[in-house]
Design an enzyme around this catalytic site. Structure first.
Site, mmCIF file in Angstrom:
data_model
loop_
_atom_site.group_PDB
_atom_site.id
_atom_site.type_symbol
_atom_site.label_atom_id
_atom_site.label_comp_id
_atom_site.label_asym_id
_atom_site.label_seq_id
_atom_site.Cartn_x
_atom_site.Cartn_y
_atom_site.Cartn_z
ATOM 1 N N GLY A 14 0.774 -1.244 0.000
ATOM 2 C CA GLY A 14 0.000 0.000 0.000
ATOM 3 C C GLY A 14 0.802 1.290 0.000
ATOM 4 O O GLY A 14 0.289 2.325 0.401
ATOM 5 N N SER A 20 2.129 8.194 1.933
ATOM 6 C CA SER A 20 1.383 7.002 2.359
ATOM 7 C C SER A 20 1.765 6.574 3.770
ATOM 8 O O SER A 20 2.946 6.604 4.148
ATOM 9 C CB SER A 20 1.688 5.817 1.427
ATOM 10 O OG SER A 20 1.189 6.050 0.138
ATOM 11 N N VAL A 71 -5.214 -6.825 -4.904
ATOM 12 C CA VAL A 71 -5.895 -7.676 -3.909
ATOM 13 C C VAL A 71 -7.329 -8.041 -4.288
ATOM 14 O O VAL A 71 -7.974 -8.802 -3.574
ATOM 15 C CB VAL A 71 -5.869 -7.050 -2.485
ATOM 16 C CG1 VAL A 71 -4.446 -6.911 -1.973
ATOM 17 C CG2 VAL A 71 -6.629 -5.736 -2.425
ATOM 18 N N ILE A 98 -4.196 -1.016 2.892
ATOM 19 C CA ILE A 98 -4.964 -0.979 1.647
ATOM 20 C C ILE A 98 -6.433 -0.714 1.947
ATOM 21 O O ILE A 98 -7.004 -1.356 2.835
ATOM 22 C CB ILE A 98 -4.811 -2.338 0.921
ATOM 23 C CG1 ILE A 98 -3.376 -2.488 0.392
ATOM 24 C CG2 ILE A 98 -5.835 -2.485 -0.195
ATOM 25 C CD1 ILE A 98 -3.086 -3.870 -0.167
ATOM 26 N N TYR A 161 -17.723 9.228 6.151
ATOM 27 C CA TYR A 161 -16.914 7.999 6.056
ATOM 28 C C TYR A 161 -17.781 6.841 5.526
ATOM 29 O O TYR A 161 -17.304 5.940 4.851
ATOM 30 C CB TYR A 161 -16.266 7.681 7.403
ATOM 31 C CG TYR A 161 -15.022 6.819 7.286
ATOM 32 C CD1 TYR A 161 -13.918 7.246 6.554
ATOM 33 C CD2 TYR A 161 -14.945 5.578 7.907
ATOM 34 C CE1 TYR A 161 -12.780 6.470 6.438
ATOM 35 C CE2 TYR A 161 -13.805 4.791 7.813
ATOM 36 C CZ TYR A 161 -12.728 5.242 7.073
ATOM 37 O OH TYR A 161 -11.599 4.465 6.976
ATOM 38 N N LYS A 168 -14.555 -0.804 7.634
ATOM 39 C CA LYS A 168 -13.564 -0.852 8.730
ATOM 40 C C LYS A 168 -14.109 -1.663 9.910
ATOM 41 O O LYS A 168 -13.341 -2.362 10.582
ATOM 42 C CB LYS A 168 -13.169 0.559 9.182
ATOM 43 C CG LYS A 168 -12.335 1.336 8.169
ATOM 44 C CD LYS A 168 -11.017 0.671 7.814
ATOM 45 C CE LYS A 168 -10.122 1.599 7.011
ATOM 46 N NZ LYS A 168 -8.956 0.923 6.406
ATOM 47 N N ILE A 197 -4.711 11.679 8.488
ATOM 48 C CA ILE A 197 -3.410 12.070 7.922
ATOM 49 C C ILE A 197 -3.652 12.380 6.448
ATOM 50 O O ILE A 197 -4.309 11.606 5.746
ATOM 51 C CB ILE A 197 -2.376 10.916 8.048
ATOM 52 C CG1 ILE A 197 -2.127 10.578 9.533
ATOM 53 C CG2 ILE A 197 -1.077 11.281 7.357
ATOM 54 C CD1 ILE A 197 -1.144 9.424 9.746
ATOM 55 N N THR A 199 -3.213 12.053 2.985
ATOM 56 C CA THR A 199 -2.557 11.135 2.033
ATOM 57 C C THR A 199 -3.323 11.217 0.705
ATOM 58 O O THR A 199 -4.339 11.914 0.622
ATOM 59 C CB THR A 199 -2.606 9.674 2.549
ATOM 60 O OG1 THR A 199 -3.983 9.293 2.659
ATOM 61 C CG2 THR A 199 -1.909 9.511 3.880
ATOM 62 N N LEU A 200 -2.848 10.461 -0.286
ATOM 63 C CA LEU A 200 -3.520 10.467 -1.589
ATOM 64 C C LEU A 200 -4.976 10.012 -1.451
ATOM 65 O O LEU A 200 -5.886 10.588 -2.063
ATOM 66 C CB LEU A 200 -2.752 9.546 -2.548
ATOM 67 C CG LEU A 200 -3.158 9.555 -4.012
ATOM 68 C CD1 LEU A 200 -3.110 10.957 -4.594
ATOM 69 C CD2 LEU A 200 -2.262 8.619 -4.818
ATOM 70 N N SER A 201 -5.220 8.993 -0.644
ATOM 71 C CA SER A 201 -6.589 8.503 -0.418
ATOM 72 C C SER A 201 -7.475 9.592 0.172
ATOM 73 O O SER A 201 -8.652 9.686 -0.154
ATOM 74 C CB SER A 201 -6.584 7.345 0.572
ATOM 75 O OG SER A 201 -6.325 6.158 -0.084
#
Ligand code: NDP
Ligand code: N5H
Length: 260
Positions: A14, A20, A71, A98, A161, A168, A197, A199-201
């Site tokens: 990931g 990341s 995956v 991931i 979310y 999750k 945080i 990140t790209l996601s």
């Protein structure tokens, strides 16, 4: 007891770019002396993970290895771990970093989640941990430690979310059932619940600035966490420091989860 990771090999799944969480974990394991095996999807990310790994100052025995692994594809997972087994033999742990959900379902009401979107989020973000753990097990001949990344939105309702919160919650239970099955093989399975945080996601989803402002105002530590801080706890969970710990979720979130 010696907690150096010299002579040990860890698979990190990931890393998309230098922001990341997986990259924070990789650096922390590398500093402790581990050899790293990276998996990625698609040549765009393959190039970026190779460039990042090559920037690490490696000692003998720490040369990184790279494999493409999607995956969503059982064959891809099986082939990847067979190839890793052939190339390095034993592995000592794995970091699963991931997740994926359709962007348009990470806003508005959860009620509108489509069947396809629900299954995609579960497939990539939760089931992948089961499939990857099964493929990694034969390589953990000396026991091992598996780590996944979760978020508060699986325990409590967090605005936007949505479908990922349900994924999750599934991932958290998945981690506990795997911990129960794999304990007899001296394989531990745990999760880190990270605070937000950038990140790209996280890009383009929700109003990230206002989420971070809330952390600055209300979290006990009054600041967001960093990839490095997640990396330190990952080192704890992936090393023998945590040898009596399995089926656990550690919150690395400036204490935000305790606030009502
Ligand atoms: P990144 O965007 O950096 O990483 C997400 C990773 O998921 C990418 O590397 C992506 O691979 C990978 N991925 C998506 N689909 C697939 C697939 N089909 N097969 C294999 N890999 C896939 O984001 P983060 O570092 O933020 O996310 C890492 C983990 O941390 C996730 O589980 C996330 O939910 C969790 N987390 C993040 C938080 C945050 O605030 N950022 C907070 C709490 C948890 P590729 O790039 O190669 O497509
Ligand atoms: C409450 C929030 C903010 C709103 C929800 C965010 C959820 C993010 C998680 C998922 C993984 C993001 C996602 O799937 C984005 C994709 O639809 C589009 N992006 C991509 O395809 C990029 C190119 C690739 C690299 O991304 C992936 N994932 O493959 C939660 C935040 C406060 C915390 C957070 C951001 C949590 C988390 O789980 O990541």
């Amino acid at each position: 007891m010696n907690f150096s990771l010299e002579g040990r090999t860890y698979v990190v799944m990931g890393v998309a770019n230098k922001r990341s969480i997986a990259w924070g974990i990789a650096r922390s394991l590398h500093e402790a002396g581990a050899r790293l095996v990276f998996t990625y999807v698609g040549e765009r990310f393959g190039k970026s993970v190779r460039e990042l790994a090559e920037s690490l100052d490696t000692s003998e025995g720490q040369e990184p290895l790279f494999y493409e692994c999607d995956v969503t594809d059982d064959e891809s997972i099986i082939q990847t771990f067979e190839a890793i087994g052939k190339d390095v033999g034993t592995i000592h742990g794995l970091a699963h970093c991931i997740a994926f959900a359709n962007r348009d379902e990470l806003k508005g009401e959860f009620l509108n989640t489509s069947r396809d979107g629900f299954l995609t989020a579960q497939n990539i973000s939760s089931y992948s941990l089961t499939a990857v753990s099964r493929a990694a097990k034969p390589l953990m001949t000396e026991g091992g430690s598996i780590l996944t990344m979760t978020y508060l939105g699986g325990e409590k309702v967090v605005q936007n979310y949505n479908v990922m919160g349900v994924a999750k919650a599934s991932l958290d239970a998945n981690m506990r059932y795997l911990a129960s099955d794999l304990g007899k093989d001296s394989i531990r399975v745990n999760a880190i619940s990270a605070g937000p945080i950038r990140t790209l996601s996280a890009k383009g989803v929700g109003d990230f600035n206002s989420i971070l402002s809330e952390i600055e105002e209300r979290a006990p530590l009054r600041r967001p966490v960093t990839q490095e801080e997640v990396g330190s706890t990952a080192y704890y969970l992936l090393s023998d420091l945590s040898r009596g710990v399995t089926g656990e979720i550690i919150h690395v979130d400036s204490g935000f989860n305790i606030i009502g």
